[in-house]
Design a protein around this motif. Structure first.
Motif, mmCIF file in Angstrom:
data_model
loop_
_atom_site.group_PDB
_atom_site.id
_atom_site.type_symbol
_atom_site.label_atom_id
_atom_site.label_comp_id
_atom_site.label_asym_id
_atom_site.label_seq_id
_atom_site.Cartn_x
_atom_site.Cartn_y
_atom_site.Cartn_z
ATOM 1 N N ALA A 1 -5.689 8.135 5.133
ATOM 2 C CA ALA A 1 -6.904 7.274 5.251
ATOM 3 C C ALA A 1 -6.317 7.305 7.248
ATOM 4 O O ALA A 1 -8.040 7.617 7.484
ATOM 5 N N LEU A 2 -5.269 7.044 7.475
ATOM 6 C CA LEU A 2 -5.197 6.928 8.890
ATOM 7 C C LEU A 2 -5.674 8.667 9.705
ATOM 8 O O LEU A 2 -6.583 9.381 10.503
ATOM 9 N N MET B 1 0.829 -1.271 0.207
ATOM 10 C CA MET B 1 -0.445 0.000 0.307
ATOM 11 C C MET B 1 0.476 1.022 0.164
ATOM 12 O O MET B 1 2.047 1.530 0.784
ATOM 13 N N ASN B 2 0.567 2.316 -1.281
ATOM 14 C CA ASN B 2 1.097 3.324 -1.480
ATOM 15 C C ASN B 2 1.609 4.124 0.339
ATOM 16 O O ASN B 2 0.051 4.671 1.162
ATOM 17 N N ARG B 3 1.977 4.829 0.990
ATOM 18 C CA ARG B 3 2.452 5.581 2.410
ATOM 19 C C ARG B 3 1.609 6.449 2.534
ATOM 20 O O ARG B 3 0.891 6.513 3.120
ATOM 21 N N SER B 4 1.522 7.361 1.427
ATOM 22 C CA SER B 4 0.728 8.687 1.235
ATOM 23 C C SER B 4 -1.351 8.406 1.881
ATOM 24 O O SER B 4 -1.583 8.961 2.687
ATOM 25 N N LEU C 1 -2.152 5.438 2.916
ATOM 26 C CA LEU C 1 -2.455 4.926 4.727
ATOM 27 C C LEU C 1 -2.042 6.283 5.547
ATOM 28 O O LEU C 1 -3.758 5.926 6.688
ATOM 29 N N ASP C 2 -1.202 7.457 4.730
ATOM 30 C CA ASP C 2 -1.539 8.820 5.982
ATOM 31 C C ASP C 2 -2.641 9.130 5.991
ATOM 32 O O ASP C 2 -3.122 9.795 6.638
ATOM 33 N N ALA D 1 1.233 13.169 4.076
ATOM 34 C CA ALA D 1 0.417 12.668 3.118
ATOM 35 C C ALA D 1 0.578 13.059 1.903
ATOM 36 O O ALA D 1 1.081 12.993 0.681
#
Length: 190
Positions: free
Chosen positions: A9-10, A1-4, A6-7, A175
């Motif tokens: 979403a969180l 999953m792309n870190r951006s 994930l950021d 992100a």
């Protein structure tokens, strides 16, 4: 999953939590104000006043009780704390004297065993009324204490809401920065 992703979403989840916490803070503050004002209004309607400083009533109390009651000498009973002091350090002392240290239950049982004893029947009625008033005042104290706890919880929820909001915004900034960096790397590779 792309870190951006994930950021984002969180951070979105953090925003939802923040909104819930803001709602909780509002609800808790409303509860604090409502319960506290209800207790105050109900106690004010009873027009109970503490004995005046240096009065015979106050001086007749045992030292520890005199000190507690003396803190509110001459004041009208309006708060939960005052209700507790009046119930435990004023009424309870008088009830102990009236009943000779016996509880309402003990006095009532003795009165039932000796139904012709008018003095004992009078003590039973007086102690019953006093214990009823004590119970009502201690309920006011309990509700006022819950109002105070709700007020502190409202402050805690508000602080947590701002903290969560701040962290969520930082997550979005992070992100965005990751997305820009990823685009720059992709562009640089070409």
């Amino acid at each position: 999953m792309n870190r951006s992703i994930l950021d984002k979403a969180l951070s979105s989840a953090g925003l939802i939590v923040s909104v819930v916490l803001f709602g909780a803070a509002i609800g808790l503050q409303y509860t604090h104000v409502f319960v506290h004002s209800q207790v105050r209004d109900q106690l004010a309607a009873q027009k109970i006043t503490f004995p005046k400083a240096d009065s015979e009533e106050l001086n007749a109390l045992p030292a520890a009780d005199k000190e507690e009651v003396g803190e509110f000498a001459g004041q009208q009973l309006l708060t939960g704390r005052q209700a507790k002091v009046f119930a435990d350090n004023y009424i309870a002392v008088h009830l102990t004297k009236i009943g000779g240290g016996k509880t309402y239950s003990e006095l009532s049982a003795a009165s039932l065993a000796d139904p012709t004893n008018a003095k004992l029947a009078g003590q039973v009625q007086t102690v019953f009324r006093g214990e009823t008033l004590r119970g009502l005042l201690l309920n006011a104290y309990a509700f006022d204490t819950m109002a105070v706890v709700a007020g502190y919880a409202a402050i805690g929820a508000l602080v947590a809401a701002f903290l969560t909001l701040g962290l969520s915004l930082l997550g979005y900034v992070h992100a965005s920065r990751l997305a820009r960096e990823a685009k720059a790397k992709a562009k640089h590779r070409k």
